[in-house]
Design a protein around this motif. Structure first.
Motif, PDB file in Angstrom:
ATOM      1  N   ALA A   1      48.401  38.789  51.904  1.00 55.59           N
ATOM      2  CA  ALA A   1      49.917  39.366  52.120  1.00 55.59           C
ATOM      3  C   ALA A   1      50.927  39.080  52.924  1.00 55.59           C
ATOM      4  O   ALA A   1      51.741  39.427  51.958  1.00 55.59           O
ATOM      5  CB  ALA A   1      49.294  41.477  52.819  1.00 55.59           C
ATOM      6  N   TYR A   2      50.967  38.758  54.242  1.00 52.22           N
ATOM      7  CA  TYR A   2      51.938  38.809  54.801  1.00 52.22           C
ATOM      8  C   TYR A   2      52.451  37.143  53.771  1.00 52.22           C
ATOM      9  O   TYR A   2      53.250  36.648  53.511  1.00 52.22           O
ATOM     10  CB  TYR A   2      51.405  37.575  56.022  1.00 52.22           C
ATOM     11  CG  TYR A   2      52.681  37.184  56.956  1.00 52.22           C
ATOM     12  CD1 TYR A   2      53.346  37.014  56.902  1.00 52.22           C
ATOM     13  CD2 TYR A   2      53.255  34.905  56.706  1.00 52.22           C
ATOM     14  CE1 TYR A   2      54.872  36.387  57.917  1.00 52.22           C
ATOM     15  CE2 TYR A   2      53.301  34.349  56.884  1.00 52.22           C
ATOM     16  CZ  TYR A   2      54.648  35.312  57.834  1.00 52.22           C
ATOM     17  OH  TYR A   2      56.131  34.736  58.231  1.00 52.22           O
ATOM     18  N   ASP A   3      51.377  36.327  53.251  1.00 51.04           N
ATOM     19  CA  ASP A   3      52.262  35.192  52.186  1.00 51.04           C
ATOM     20  C   ASP A   3      52.642  35.878  50.937  1.00 51.04           C
ATOM     21  O   ASP A   3      53.593  35.159  50.677  1.00 51.04           O
ATOM     22  CB  ASP A   3      50.499  34.094  51.938  1.00 51.04           C
ATOM     23  CG  ASP A   3      50.434  33.226  52.849  1.00 51.04           C
ATOM     24  OD1 ASP A   3      51.163  33.179  54.150  1.00 51.04           O
ATOM     25  OD2 ASP A   3      49.066  32.807  52.934  1.00 51.04           O
TER      26      ASP A   3
ATOM     27  N   ALA B   1      44.877  44.582  44.695  1.00 52.50           N
ATOM     28  CA  ALA B   1      45.010  45.436  46.218  1.00 52.50           C
ATOM     29  C   ALA B   1      43.867  46.319  46.042  1.00 52.50           C
ATOM     30  O   ALA B   1      42.896  46.991  46.557  1.00 52.50           O
ATOM     31  CB  ALA B   1      46.130  46.893  45.938  1.00 52.50           C
ATOM     32  N   VAL B   2      43.393  47.518  45.106  1.00 51.11           N
ATOM     33  CA  VAL B   2      42.223  48.039  44.499  1.00 51.11           C
ATOM     34  C   VAL B   2      40.938  47.449  44.826  1.00 51.11           C
ATOM     35  O   VAL B   2      39.821  47.766  45.359  1.00 51.11           O
ATOM     36  CB  VAL B   2      42.590  48.165  42.724  1.00 51.11           C
ATOM     37  CG1 VAL B   2      40.943  49.656  41.781  1.00 51.11           C
ATOM     38  CG2 VAL B   2      43.616  49.999  42.565  1.00 51.11           C
ATOM     39  N   LEU B   3      41.073  45.959  43.381  1.00 57.40           N
ATOM     40  CA  LEU B   3      39.817  45.260  44.557  1.00 57.40           C
ATOM     41  C   LEU B   3      39.386  45.144  45.828  1.00 57.40           C
ATOM     42  O   LEU B   3      38.640  44.900  46.935  1.00 57.40           O
ATOM     43  CB  LEU B   3      39.942  43.871  43.375  1.00 57.40           C
ATOM     44  CG  LEU B   3      39.761  43.788  41.465  1.00 57.40           C
ATOM     45  CD1 LEU B   3      40.176  42.841  41.838  1.00 57.40           C
ATOM     46  CD2 LEU B   3      37.824  44.441  41.412  1.00 57.40           C
ATOM     47  N   PHE B   4      40.652  45.140  46.679  1.00 57.48           N
ATOM     48  CA  PHE B   4      40.210  44.746  48.135  1.00 57.48           C
ATOM     49  C   PHE B   4      39.812  45.789  48.357  1.00 57.48           C
ATOM     50  O   PHE B   4      39.137  45.328  49.565  1.00 57.48           O
ATOM     51  CB  PHE B   4      41.527  43.833  48.830  1.00 57.48           C
ATOM     52  CG  PHE B   4      41.943  42.486  48.258  1.00 57.48           C
ATOM     53  CD1 PHE B   4      41.004  41.296  48.702  1.00 57.48           C
ATOM     54  CD2 PHE B   4      43.435  42.432  48.595  1.00 57.48           C
ATOM     55  CE1 PHE B   4      40.997  40.099  48.374  1.00 57.48           C
ATOM     56  CE2 PHE B   4      43.839  40.876  47.572  1.00 57.48           C
ATOM     57  CZ  PHE B   4      42.825  39.533  47.507  1.00 57.48           C
ATOM     58  N   PHE B   5      40.098  47.073  47.710  1.00 59.13           N
ATOM     59  CA  PHE B   5      40.146  48.061  49.111  1.00 59.13           C
ATOM     60  C   PHE B   5      38.954  47.851  48.563  1.00 59.13           C
ATOM     61  O   PHE B   5      38.302  48.682  49.755  1.00 59.13           O
ATOM     62  CB  PHE B   5      40.801  49.030  48.558  1.00 59.13           C
ATOM     63  CG  PHE B   5      40.492  50.752  49.520  1.00 59.13           C
ATOM     64  CD1 PHE B   5      40.805  51.159  50.311  1.00 59.13           C
ATOM     65  CD2 PHE B   5      40.231  51.488  48.673  1.00 59.13           C
ATOM     66  CE1 PHE B   5      41.317  52.079  51.461  1.00 59.13           C
ATOM     67  CE2 PHE B   5      39.236  52.512  49.478  1.00 59.13           C
ATOM     68  CZ  PHE B   5      39.544  52.755  50.657  1.00 59.13           C
ATOM     69  N   VAL B   6      38.297  48.456  47.756  1.00 56.69           N
ATOM     70  CA  VAL B   6      37.134  48.556  47.140  1.00 56.69           C
ATOM     71  C   VAL B   6      36.250  47.851  47.406  1.00 56.69           C
ATOM     72  O   VAL B   6      35.302  48.141  48.498  1.00 56.69           O
ATOM     73  CB  VAL B   6      37.091  48.915  45.835  1.00 56.69           C
ATOM     74  CG1 VAL B   6      34.906  49.534  45.081  1.00 56.69           C
ATOM     75  CG2 VAL B   6      37.991  50.238  44.785  1.00 56.69           C
ATOM     76  N   ALA B   7      36.223  46.756  47.456  1.00 60.11           N
ATOM     77  CA  ALA B   7      35.155  45.355  48.559  1.00 60.11           C
ATOM     78  C   ALA B   7      34.700  45.783  49.440  1.00 60.11           C
ATOM     79  O   ALA B   7      34.049  45.961  50.583  1.00 60.11           O
ATOM     80  CB  ALA B   7      35.902  44.472  47.748  1.00 60.11           C
ATOM     81  N   ILE B   8      36.001  45.708  50.729  1.00 60.90           N
ATOM     82  CA  ILE B   8      36.379  46.695  51.724  1.00 60.90           C
ATOM     83  C   ILE B   8      35.478  47.323  52.514  1.00 60.90           C
ATOM     84  O   ILE B   8      34.485  47.431  53.460  1.00 60.90           O
ATOM     85  CB  ILE B   8      37.754  45.361  52.571  1.00 60.90           C
ATOM     86  CG1 ILE B   8      37.698  43.796  52.338  1.00 60.90           C
ATOM     87  CG2 ILE B   8      36.921  46.384  54.189  1.00 60.90           C
ATOM     88  CD1 ILE B   8      39.457  43.388  52.707  1.00 60.90           C
TER      89      ILE B   8
ATOM     90  N   GLY C   1      44.098  46.339  51.566  1.00 59.71           N
ATOM     91  CA  GLY C   1      44.715  45.984  50.020  1.00 59.71           C
ATOM     92  C   GLY C   1      46.146  46.387  50.117  1.00 59.71           C
ATOM     93  O   GLY C   1      46.649  46.970  49.169  1.00 59.71           O
ATOM     94  N   LEU C   2      46.773  47.950  51.476  1.00 64.43           N
ATOM     95  CA  LEU C   2      47.653  48.751  51.621  1.00 64.43           C
ATOM     96  C   LEU C   2      49.245  47.517  51.228  1.00 64.43           C
ATOM     97  O   LEU C   2      50.091  47.626  50.673  1.00 64.43           O
ATOM     98  CB  LEU C   2      48.100  49.149  52.361  1.00 64.43           C
ATOM     99  CG  LEU C   2      48.747  50.349  52.343  1.00 64.43           C
ATOM    100  CD1 LEU C   2      48.934  51.681  51.370  1.00 64.43           C
ATOM    101  CD2 LEU C   2      48.563  51.248  53.809  1.00 64.43           C
ATOM    102  N   GLY C   3      48.742  45.926  51.880  1.00 65.59           N
ATOM    103  CA  GLY C   3      49.923  45.450  51.765  1.00 65.59           C
ATOM    104  C   GLY C   3      49.753  44.731  50.819  1.00 65.59           C
ATOM    105  O   GLY C   3      51.571  44.485  50.742  1.00 65.59           O
TER     106      GLY C   3
END
Lengths: 60, 138
Positions: free
Chosen positions: B129-131, B29-36, B17-19
């Motif tokens: 995040a790259y895209d 970002a928060v949802l990605f961080f929490v889920a992973i 999520g940092l990206g």
């Protein structure tokens, strides 16, 4: 012991995978919700159905 | 390849999520961080295993070159690459010896699948995040 139920483990796993993939693959909120729900349903119902399918081949 | 895209991709790989956070996509970002993070944490709590690259710590330069992967069970190479997707968490697991795997527990296989799944999802999140960084996506 956490998550002794394999079904619950599978449902939680499907939830997180559906959440992340819906956020990545769709751009607006409505499409994300729909895609996420479909993905979640396919994974959970599919796994349960496949589990019952394997039951046909159980050795007695 | 756009430099900005590569930088945010590496940030996203290191911390889920940092990206997205550095590109002001805070909700995602928060949802990605929490889920992973939750998947990795649950996997460890279930006694899952994080696969290292080496069976034993390399002792010589030749070990680094020719004993890269576990030869007795080559398929664990795939698990290693999946776990590597956890980025910084993978590095911490090597330092603090997390994820040794508790084979005797009924939840071992699911725990291992949780950790590997989290790593693979984080690869996708980093590419997303790259895209965004490269301007291919909003």
């Amino acid at each position: 012991m956490i998550f002794e139920s394999l079904l619950l483990s599978m449902v939680v796993y499907a939830f997180f995978v559906a959440l992340v993939l819906a956020l990545i693959r769709r751009d607006d909120t409505k499409a994300r919700l729909k895609y996420g729900l479909v993905l979640f349903a396919v994974m959970t119902v599919g796994a349960v159905a496949f589990g019952w399918f394997m039951f046909l081949f159980i050795k007695k | 390849m756009k430099i900005k895209g590569v930088i945010v991709m590496l940030l996203g790989w290191a911390v889920p999520g940092l990206g997205h956070a550095v590109q002001k996509k805070y909700v995602r970002a928060v949802l990605f961080f929490v889920a992973i993070f939750a998947m990795t944490g649950l996997g460890l709590a279930m006694g899952g295993k994080i696969y290292p690259m080496y069976l034993e710590p390399p002792r010589t330069v030749l070990d680094y070159l020719f004993n890269l992967f576990r030869k007795e069970n080559p398929l664990t190479v795939l698990a290693f690459f999946a776990d590597l997707g956890n980025g910084l968490f993978y590095a911490l697991s090597r330092v603090f010896s997390w994820g040794g795997g508790q084979l005797e527990r009924a939840t071992f296989e699911f725990g291992t699948a949780y950790i590997a799944g989290a790593g693979l999802l984080n690869f996708l999140v980093a590419l997303d995040a790259y895209d965004i960084g490269a301007g291919k996506k909003k």
